[in-house]
Design a protein around this motif. Structure first.
Motif, mmCIF file in Angstrom:
data_model
loop_
_atom_site.group_PDB
_atom_site.id
_atom_site.type_symbol
_atom_site.label_atom_id
_atom_site.label_comp_id
_atom_site.label_asym_id
_atom_site.label_seq_id
_atom_site.Cartn_x
_atom_site.Cartn_y
_atom_site.Cartn_z
ATOM 1 N N SER A 112 1.965 -12.312 -0.789
ATOM 2 C CA SER A 112 2.605 -11.378 -0.810
ATOM 3 C C SER A 112 1.660 -9.877 0.323
ATOM 4 N N LYS A 113 0.776 -10.138 0.633
ATOM 5 C CA LYS A 113 -0.422 -9.232 1.388
ATOM 6 C C LYS A 113 -0.110 -9.911 2.878
ATOM 7 N N THR A 114 -0.222 -8.896 4.341
ATOM 8 C CA THR A 114 0.546 -8.527 5.090
ATOM 9 C C THR A 114 -0.650 -9.081 6.104
ATOM 10 N N TYR A 115 -2.338 -8.883 5.482
ATOM 11 C CA TYR A 115 -3.728 -8.990 5.750
ATOM 12 C C TYR A 115 -3.854 -10.214 5.932
ATOM 13 N N ASN A 116 -3.518 -11.206 4.813
ATOM 14 C CA ASN A 116 -3.610 -13.020 5.116
ATOM 15 C C ASN A 116 -2.534 -13.443 6.164
ATOM 16 N N PHE A 117 -2.081 -12.902 6.783
ATOM 17 C CA PHE A 117 -1.878 -13.717 7.502
ATOM 18 C C PHE A 117 -2.380 -13.540 8.943
ATOM 19 N N GLN A 118 -1.472 -15.060 10.428
ATOM 20 C CA GLN A 118 -2.229 -14.646 11.723
ATOM 21 C C GLN A 118 -1.483 -13.903 12.427
ATOM 22 N N TYR A 119 -2.258 -12.908 12.786
ATOM 23 C CA TYR A 119 -2.150 -12.161 13.970
ATOM 24 C C TYR A 119 -0.342 -12.602 14.696
ATOM 25 N N ASN A 120 0.283 -11.812 14.197
ATOM 26 C CA ASN A 120 2.081 -11.811 15.192
ATOM 27 C C ASN A 120 2.438 -13.178 14.631
ATOM 28 N N GLU A 121 2.718 -14.091 13.414
ATOM 29 C CA GLU A 121 2.340 -15.212 13.068
ATOM 30 C C GLU A 121 3.708 -15.775 11.768
ATOM 31 N N ASN A 122 4.054 -16.097 11.991
ATOM 32 C CA ASN A 122 4.293 -16.207 10.359
ATOM 33 C C ASN A 122 4.336 -17.415 9.412
ATOM 34 N N LYS A 123 2.537 -17.355 9.742
ATOM 35 C CA LYS A 123 1.734 -18.863 9.001
ATOM 36 C C LYS A 123 0.711 -17.803 8.170
ATOM 37 N N LEU A 124 0.674 -18.049 7.238
ATOM 38 C CA LEU A 124 -0.782 -17.602 6.583
ATOM 39 C C LEU A 124 -2.578 -17.795 7.209
ATOM 40 N N LYS A 125 -3.679 -16.987 7.028
ATOM 41 C CA LYS A 125 -4.813 -17.602 7.654
ATOM 42 C C LYS A 125 -5.003 -18.950 6.555
ATOM 43 N N PRO A 126 -5.467 -19.544 7.196
ATOM 44 C CA PRO A 126 -5.927 -21.227 6.442
ATOM 45 C C PRO A 126 -6.422 -20.563 5.090
ATOM 46 N N ALA A 127 -6.427 -21.439 3.787
ATOM 47 C CA ALA A 127 -6.948 -20.882 2.701
ATOM 48 C C ALA A 127 -8.463 -21.687 2.236
ATOM 49 N N LEU A 128 -9.371 -21.826 1.894
ATOM 50 C CA LEU A 128 -11.313 -22.265 2.246
ATOM 51 C C LEU A 128 -10.958 -22.327 0.678
#
Length: 196
Positions: A112-128
């Motif tokens: 739900s939080k846009t800052y958790n996404f990769q820049y300019n992509e509809n993909k989330l930053k990977p989870a660790l």
């Protein structure tokens, strides 16, 4: 019997640098971590397999090589902390534990939080996922927890594409949620002020 694979399992299998560890062959988390660490030292990845009900689960796990002095770089990730069969939320005095079944709600919160996404992509930053289980718990606890992790990420990625929310599980040798935060910097004292 059906089979469920984590999204990255097949790619590791193709590279042929994977060694399978059947979770039924180990008695606790420490023994599992030792086997995984040995494989890491040999340059191999740990493919984990276990059965639960009518499904065979396959996933990739990571553990540090105990004889290595290298430090992994895990910046730009969505971090999750799992201890035993609980999700650990927040830090320090606000730290709370929730059942691993709360993972779905936590993942939806991340999405739900846009800052958790990769820049300019509809993909989330990977989870660790930092994962630790105390030795007093049987390997069944590890299997149940891994099952929930694989199922929840599989559900999200099946709706949005396999690269939408990638994840890695780092099997830890200790509970990093118990490491106290670093102390605040010292306050200047009157002697420091006199030197100026």
């Amino acid at each position: 019997m059906s089979k469920l694979f984590s999204d990255d399992y097949k790619s590791f299998e193709i590279d042929d640098k994977i060694e399978i560890i059947d979770l039924d062959s180990v008695s606790n988390f420490s023994e599992l971590r030792q086997k995984m660490g040995k494989l890491t030292c040999e340059g191999k990845s740990s493919g984990l397999r276990f059965k639960s009900n009518d499904t065979i689960y396959h996933l990739i796990g990571f553990a540090n090589c105990p004889s290595s002095v290298e430090i992994g770089c895990y910046f730009r990730r969505n971090l999750l902390f799992v201890r035993n069969d609980s999700l650990v939320i927040e830090y320090g005095k606000s730290k709370k534990k929730k059942s691993i079944t709360f993972l779905k709600a936590e993942l939806n919160e991340i999405i739900s939080k846009t800052y958790n996404f990769q820049y300019n992509e509809n993909k989330l930053k990977p989870a660790l996922i930092h994962f630790y289980v105390e030795d007093k718990y049987p390997i069944e606890t590890t299997k149940r927890t891994l099952k929930e992790i694989v199922r929840q990420f599989k559900e999200i990625n099946s709706q949005n594409g396999s690269d939408y929310f990638r994840y890695n599980i780092l099997f830890e040798g200790f509970d990093i949620t118990n490491i106290p935060p670093s102390p605040p910097p010292p306050k200047p004292n009157e002697f420091d002020n006199e030197k100026k």
